[in-house]
Every structure is written in structure tokens, then in C-alpha cells.
Scaffold this active site. Sequence first.
Site, short mmCIF file in Angstrom:
data_model
loop_
_atom_site.label_atom_id
_atom_site.label_comp_id
_atom_site.label_asym_id
_atom_site.label_seq_id
_atom_site.Cartn_x
_atom_site.Cartn_y
_atom_site.Cartn_z
N LYS A 156 -52.03 -3.33 31.48
CA LYS A 156 -53.08 -2.75 30.63
C LYS A 156 -53.78 -1.58 31.35
CE LYS A 156 -55.55 -6.52 29.81
NZ LYS A 156 -54.84 -7.54 30.62
N ARG A 201 -61.27 -11.05 24.31
CA ARG A 201 -60.40 -12.07 24.90
C ARG A 201 -60.57 -13.41 24.19
NH1 ARG A 201 -60.14 -9.36 30.42
NH2 ARG A 201 -58.66 -10.54 31.64
N ARG A 243 -50.12 -7.01 43.84
CA ARG A 243 -50.94 -5.89 43.37
C ARG A 243 -52.01 -5.48 44.38
NH1 ARG A 243 -53.90 -5.92 37.55
NH2 ARG A 243 -55.12 -7.65 38.39
N ARG A 266 -57.46 -7.94 44.89
CA ARG A 266 -58.55 -8.60 44.17
C ARG A 266 -58.56 -10.08 44.52
NH1 ARG A 266 -58.16 -6.74 37.93
NH2 ARG A 266 -58.66 -8.94 37.71
N ARG A 319 -55.70 -17.87 35.46
CA ARG A 319 -55.91 -16.74 34.54
C ARG A 319 -54.85 -16.73 33.44
NH1 ARG A 319 -55.78 -11.91 38.37
NH2 ARG A 319 -56.29 -10.62 36.59
#
Length: 216
Positions: free
Chosen positions: A13, A89, A128, A161, A172
Amino acid sequence: MNIILLGPPGSGKGTQAERLRNARRLTHIATGDLFRENLKNKTELGLLAQGYMNAGKLVPDDVTVAMLRERMLRPDVSPNGILFDGFPRTIAQADALRDLLSSLDKKVDAVIHLVVSDEELVSRLSGRLICRECQTPFHQVNNPFKSCPFNKCEGQYLYQRDDDKPETVRARLQTFHQQTSPLIDYYSQAGVLKTIAGEGAVDEVTQAMLVALGDV
Ligand code: AMP
């Protein structure tokens, strides 16, 4: 045009939002970035959100909607529209967004649903790295830092993160499947859903999105 990017964490995204925002000159609003900005500045909102974020859970709807509303009503919002990234969400958030937009005589024009398998998501998220300054995502293996897209740094601000750690990633994904995936039906019934395969090369995914939006 008001566009929503809908997809699980790690579906691309953020990367695609950057491209779509430039192509359409939209204001990009990412609720995750707003929470992280609040956290960095140690605001009350940031401290409240932190516990939920680190547990891979959603911040309560009333708090999230109030933050989103405040951002949407700032005067810098592009007349071309908003690109929503990571919001809504939940169904309650989608209803709140519909009401907010309708009070401004606007609506959700398109929802891009990025489809990526859980296996691929876990591999993407665990490698990431994000730039703390400009939020650009990189990947340890698939997309290592070469240069800053804004020519501002040498990669010294890259970090992982907290919520990209494996235990939180699993939570998640579960949150997405339980609370966010009902939005796929919600927007499909509203006739605005565009489903895009999110596992190809970044350029191919962007191209597919632009085609779905009727830009190409
Ligand atoms: P993201 O950067 O979009 O992956 O969001 C990071 C975290 O921020 C999420 O795991 C949630 O804890 C919180 N968050 C972001 N957007 C929302 C939202 N629309 N509703 C509730 N919590 C959110």
C-alpha cells in the site's frame, strides 16, 4: 477522486500510494503514518496508540476516526481528492468515512484491493526497512537501499518497525482477516471495488491499478 488502498499489511500500500498520489496529485493520508508521527512526538494519542500497534491490534475506531477527520479537514487537502491508505480497517470506520465524505458532498470513488498471499506477506514484512525521515519502504533482500528517492540521505535513517517483528506480524495478519477483510464485500456491494494482484513487480502492480482506474 477519493480512492482507498485496501490490503493486508505488507501488500505494498505504501509503495503504490506514493505512485498513485503522484499520478493523480492526491493528498495521501496514511493512518499508520499519523499514529507513528504522534508516537515520535510523544503525544497523548501516540502513547495511547502504541500499545495497540505493538500488539498488532487496531486502535479503537472512535480515536482513529477523530484523527482521520482532523487530517481530512486541514486546508492543504488537494482539490483532486484523497488517497486513503490503511483506512478504513473496520466496517464502522467505513461507515464513518462515508458520512464524513457525504457531509462534504463527496464519496468513495474507487477501492483498490491489493491481493497478496500470507506467505509472501510474512517474508516481505520480516525484511522490511523504513526510512524514518521520508517513510520510503525498502527490503533487506528484495529492494535494498541504493539511493534516497528524495536525494536527502544515505540510508542512515532506515529502521525496522517494532510491529514488523514476527510475533506482531502474525497478529496483524489475523487482525486483517478478522476485522478488515469484511470491507472487501462492503465495497464490492457498493460497486467500487477493483481487485489487483499485488505479487508482481512494483511497476506492473502500478500499471494494473492505473488501468483499473481508467487512467491508461
Ligand atoms: P500501518 O502502518 O497501516 O500498517 O498501521 C500500523 C498500525 O497502526 C496498525 O497495526 C494499527 O495498530 C494502527 N492503525 C493504522 N491504521 C489504523 C486504522 N484505520 N484503524 C485502527 N488502527 C490503525
